[in-house]
Design an enzyme around this catalytic site. Structure first.
Site, PDB file in Angstrom:
ATOM      1  N   GLU A 130       0.568  -6.888  12.524  1.00  0.00           N
ATOM      2  CA  GLU A 130      -0.579  -7.095  13.422  1.00  0.00           C
ATOM      3  C   GLU A 130      -1.216  -8.477  13.242  1.00  0.00           C
ATOM      4  OE1 GLU A 130      -3.966  -4.447  13.011  1.00  0.00           O
ATOM      5  OE2 GLU A 130      -4.646  -4.871  15.041  1.00  0.00           O
TER       6      GLU A 130
ATOM      7  N   ARG B 209       0.808  -1.225   0.000  1.00  0.00           N
ATOM      8  CA  ARG B 209       0.000   0.000   0.000  1.00  0.00           C
ATOM      9  C   ARG B 209       0.839   1.272   0.000  1.00  0.00           C
ATOM     10  NH1 ARG B 209      -3.680  -1.797   4.719  1.00  0.00           N
ATOM     11  NH2 ARG B 209      -3.066  -3.963   4.436  1.00  0.00           N
TER      12      ARG B 209
HETATM   13  O1  LIG Z   1       2.396  -1.974  11.915  1.00  0.00           O
HETATM   14  P1  LIG Z   1       2.182  -3.389  11.490  1.00  0.00           P
HETATM   15  O2  LIG Z   1       1.501  -4.246  12.511  1.00  0.00           O
HETATM   16  O3  LIG Z   1       3.468  -4.018  11.021  1.00  0.00           O
HETATM   17  O4  LIG Z   1       1.171  -3.378  10.250  1.00  0.00           O
HETATM   18  C1  LIG Z   1       1.200  -2.393   9.238  1.00  0.00           C
HETATM   19  C2  LIG Z   1       1.380  -2.974   7.874  1.00  0.00           C
HETATM   20  O5  LIG Z   1       0.332  -3.918   7.575  1.00  0.00           O
HETATM   21  C3  LIG Z   1      -0.154  -3.653   6.253  1.00  0.00           C
HETATM   22  O6  LIG Z   1       0.637  -4.283   5.301  1.00  0.00           O
HETATM   23  P2  LIG Z   1       0.354  -5.753   4.708  1.00  0.00           P
HETATM   24  O7  LIG Z   1       1.694  -6.334   4.433  1.00  0.00           O
HETATM   25  O8  LIG Z   1      -0.539  -6.521   5.601  1.00  0.00           O
HETATM   26  O9  LIG Z   1      -0.499  -5.524   3.429  1.00  0.00           O
HETATM   27  P3  LIG Z   1      -0.243  -4.922   1.959  1.00  0.00           P
HETATM   28  O10 LIG Z   1       0.674  -5.862   1.270  1.00  0.00           O
HETATM   29  O11 LIG Z   1      -1.636  -4.867   1.420  1.00  0.00           O
HETATM   30  O12 LIG Z   1       0.350  -3.552   2.123  1.00  0.00           O
HETATM   31  C4  LIG Z   1      -0.016  -2.156   6.139  1.00  0.00           C
HETATM   32  O13 LIG Z   1      -0.059  -1.730   4.789  1.00  0.00           O
HETATM   33  C5  LIG Z   1       1.306  -1.903   6.798  1.00  0.00           C
HETATM   34  O14 LIG Z   1       2.389  -2.052   5.908  1.00  0.00           O
HETATM   35  N1  LIG Z   2      -6.097  -3.205  11.250  1.00  0.00           N
HETATM   36  C1  LIG Z   2      -5.469  -3.057  10.065  1.00  0.00           C
HETATM   37  N2  LIG Z   2      -6.159  -2.654   8.977  1.00  0.00           N
HETATM   38  C2  LIG Z   2      -5.532  -2.515   7.782  1.00  0.00           C
HETATM   39  N3  LIG Z   2      -4.241  -2.741   7.596  1.00  0.00           N
HETATM   40  C3  LIG Z   2      -3.511  -3.135   8.658  1.00  0.00           C
HETATM   41  N4  LIG Z   2      -2.213  -3.427   8.781  1.00  0.00           N
HETATM   42  C4  LIG Z   2      -2.005  -3.794  10.058  1.00  0.00           C
HETATM   43  N5  LIG Z   2      -3.124  -3.731  10.785  1.00  0.00           N
HETATM   44  C5  LIG Z   2      -4.088  -3.315   9.924  1.00  0.00           C
END
Ligand SMILES: O=P(O)(O)OC[C@H]1O[C@H](OP(=O)(O)OP(=O)(O)O)[C@H](O)[C@@H]1O
Ligand SMILES: Nc1ncnc2[nH]cnc12
Length: 188
Positions: free
Chosen positions: A103, A66
Site C-alpha cells: 500500500e 508482523r
Molecule cells: O496488502 P499490502 O498492500 O501488500 O500490505 C500489507 C502488508 O503491509 C504490512 O507489511 P510491511 O512490510 O509494511 O510491514 P512489517 O515489516 O511491519 O510487517 C503488513 O504487515 C502486510 O504484510
Molecule cells: N493501512 C495499513 N496499516 C497498517 N499496515 C498496513 N499494511 C498495508 N497497509 C497498511
C-alpha cells in the site's frame, strides 16, 4: 461468544492518519500483543478459523515482520511447521526471491528453497490484507517451491483496496478494517 472476543480485539487497535506517508491510515495491531488476554483471544480465534476452513496443514508460512508475531504460535497450536518469508539480505543459502508493491512502498521477499517440500500443504498468515501485493508475492514464492497453497488467513482486511481479488487461494480474515478510502488519500 466470538463477537465479544472480536470486539475485545478491536478495542485494542489504534489508527494513525498519514503514517508512514500522507493519505495512509495506519492500523496499529501491536497493542494486541501488549495484552496477554488479547493475544490469547487472537490465537484462539485463529485456531478456530483455520480448523473450520482447512484440513491438515503441514506448514504455516508467516510474512516478515508482523506475520512473525503470531505465526509460530498458531503453527504450534496446529501441530504444523512454521516457515518464514523474509525481507532481503536476511536469509542464507539457496533462495527464491520476488519484488512487489504494497500500500505504501515497494519491497522484496525471499524464502529458502529447501524450506517447503514439493506438495506440502501450506497456509500463509499475516496481520493485514491491504492491496494484496505482499500476500500475492508470497503466493508466487510458495508456487515456485511447488508447495500446495491452501489459503490465507489475516487478522484484518482493508476492503476498499480489494486485495483479496489478487490472491491465488481462499482468503479468510478475523475482522474487517477500513471499508472506504481514508480522507486525503489519492483514491478518496
Ligand atoms: O496488502 P499490502 O498492500 O501488500 O500490505 C500489507 C502488508 O503491509 C504490512 O507489511 P510491511 O512490510 O509494511 O510491514 P512489517 O515489516 O511491519 O510487517 C503488513 O504487515 C502486510 O504484510
Ligand atoms: N493501512 C495499513 N496499516 C497498517 N499496515 C498496513 N499494511 C498495508 N497497509 C497498511
Amino acid at each position: 461468544m466470538s463477537n465479544d472476543r472480536i470486539e475485545y480485539l478491536r478495542s485494542k487497535l489504534a489508527q494513525y492518519p498519514d503514517f508512514p506517508k500522507k493519505g495512509i491510515l495506519f492500523e496499529d495491531i501491536m497493542p494486541i500483543f501488549a495484552d496477554p488476554k488479547a493475544f490469547g483471544i487472537l490465537v484462539d480465534l485463529l485456531v478456530e478459523l483455520v480448523q473450520k476452513q482447512f484440513k491438515e496443514i503441514d506448514v504455516v508460512v508467516g510474512l516478515e515482520a508482523r506475520g512473525f508475531l503470531f505465526g509460530p504460535t498458531l503453527a504450534l497450536r496446529l501441530n504444523s511447521s512454521f516457515v518464514p518469508v523474509r525481507k532481503p539480505n536476511k536469509l542464507p543459502g539457496d533462495l527464491a526471491t520476488i519484488s512487489y508493491k504494497k500500500e505504501y512502498a515497494e519491497d522484496a521477499f525471499a524464502m529458502q528453497k529447501s524450506s517447503i517440500k514439493p506438495g506440502q500443504r501450506v497456509l500463509i498468515v499475516d496481520d493485514i490484507l491491504a492491496t494484496g501485493g505482499t500476500a500475492m508475492a508470497a503466493d508466487e514464492l510458495i508456487l515456485q517451491l511447488n508447495g500446495n497453497l491452501l489459503g490465507h488467513v489475516f487478522l484484518m482486511e482493508l476492503g476498499f483496496l480489494e486485495g483479496r481479488n489478487r490472491l491465488k487461494a481462499p482468503t479468510f480474515t478475523l475482522f474487517s478494517g477500513q471499508t472506504e478510502a481514508p480522507e486525503g488519500s489519492k483514491t478518496a
